[in-house]
Design a protein around this motif. Structure first.
Motif: not given
Length: 421
Positions: A30-43
């Protein structure tokens, strides 16, 4: 990848995190997140909690960028003061932004919910570099108390020894609701919570492009991830995937050191508060759990790091704490901070792609909030997301070749004002 800028105290004391397998073959979610910092991890975590299937892709490792290298200071709010927000946006919008960015501490909530061990401490002191800075701080503290009922402690110059053993400051404002933490261990804690919620995390693969569609595709070389929604949480690297979004920030290089454990650590910072001062190129510092002084100071507008980071930062430390001029420095590291024109974050949506970047050195709290608000909007409730998405933003002038030099000239002007007093 070997990273000469990341000889950090955080990397040396990070909790174990099993490296994730490289992604192979095509995937759908459903969702692909690019980036493993605080924003990406929390999203990713918040999306999974709402029932979305989620894949998170990180080009290096979880917490590789600013999320795992910052000063660890948890300062409520945005880079604009609450009074500036009200002047610019009016009473009602200022109320909503204050509730969101000052009162709603999502970092503390996540730490408590998931039992994240990241050396969380309470207390932050904003220290006045000049008497005029202190007058402005006092006015803002009075405004916060009378307008929002948000109580802080105004500390006169004579009382600063209760917080910081330095003659350099002219007073300050102490906020007990703020604090500090080990940022990389917080990132690892978020990653573990996200995996427990069903997020599939893959490290070591760099996204190359996003193909629009419903569903769309995220390409990683020959591998494709098909998704209904995408979240670009790459911050300083956002221009690699979305070149036009890259024009909204410039990367400023910032550097930190950590001393060896200090016998007199509690004398330097008696209240164990984190401290940031009021210079444009600010000094910021705190104690680690094992009584090291973690100190950030100085900026460079070239991405070439100093040959010796410890030697570069030491004079700033000594300017605040001359009594530890000869302290041994065990770690020195640095990284890029994505800074916008007006120092407010740039957050938004384009079709089925959400993005958040440009936190301008004030992101340790608001990045987690931004990730969770993206998940809210994706689930159909966009009111709080829109509060941040509607903050004013514009790209730096100058286009591809002149954008960075022009921004650097402006930043150097304000840095010169620091030096002139």
């Amino acid at each position: 990848m070997s990273d000469p800028l990341n000889h950090s105290y955080y990397a040396a004391t990070a909790h174990e995190w099993r490296p994730r397998d490289h992604i192979e073959g095509d995937f759908s979610c459903d969702v692909a997140v690019i980036g493993g910092g605080f924003t990406g991890l929390s999203a990713a975590l918040a999306c999974a909690e709402r029932g979305f299937s989620v894949i998170l892709l990180e080009a290096e490792h979880v917490g590789f960028g600013a999320s795992g290298r910052n000063g660890g200071q948890l300062i409520p709010g945005l880079r604009w003061t609450a009074s500036e927000l009200e002047t610019e946006f009016g009473h009602e919008r200022a109320d909503a932004l204050f509730d969101l960015c000052w009162r709603d501490n999502r970092v503390k909530a996540r730490i408590a919910k998931h039992g994240i061990d990241c050396d969380l401490k309470s207390g932050h002191l904003e220290a006045a570099w000049t008497p005029g800075d202190f007058d402005a701080m006092r006015r803002e503290a009075d405004y916060l108390a009378t307008r929002f009922g948000y109580e802080t402690e105004v500390v006169e110059k004579a009382g600063m020894d209760a917080h910081v053993a330095s003659p350099r400051y002219h007073g300050g404002v102490y906020d007990a609701r703020a604090g500090h933490f080990h940022p990389l261990n917080y990132a690892v804690g978020l990653a573990k919570a996200a995996e427990a919620a069903g997020v599939r995390i893959f490290e070591g693969r760099r996204a190359t492009s996003i193909r629009a569609g419903d569903p769309g595709q995220l390409l990683l070389g020959k591998v494709a991830v098909e998704a209904r929604y995408f979240i670009d949480a790459t911050d300083s690297w956002i221009g690699d995937l979305e070149p036009d979004l890259g024009r909204y920030t410039v990367p400023i290089m910032n550097y930190n050191i950590a001393t060896a454990p200090l016998a007199n650590a509690d004398e330097l910072l008696p209240s164990d508060a984190a401290v940031a001062d009021s210079r444009f190129v600010l000094n910021y510092f705190r104690l680690s759990a094992d009584k090291r002084l973690i100190f950030g100071g100085g900026e460079r507008y070239s991405q070439t790091p100093p040959r010796d980071i410890a030697a570069f930062v030491r004079p700033f430390m000594v300017g605040v704490f001359p009594q530890i001029a000869d302290a041994k420095i065990d770690y020195g590291w640095g990284g890029a901070v994505g800074v916008t024109m007006n120092r407010l974050p740039h957050i938004g949506r384009r079709g089925n792609m959400f993005f958040a970047h440009g936190f301008s050195g004030h992101g340790a709290l608001v990045t987690t909030l931004a990730g969770e608000l993206i998940a809210e909007a994706m689930a159909g409730t966009a009111e709080r997301f829109d509060l941040l998405a509607n903050l004013p933003s514009r790209p730096f002038p100058g286009g591809k070749w002149l954008q960075r030099p022009l921004a650097t000239l402006g930043l150097l002007f304000y840095a010169l004002k620091d030096r002139l007093g």
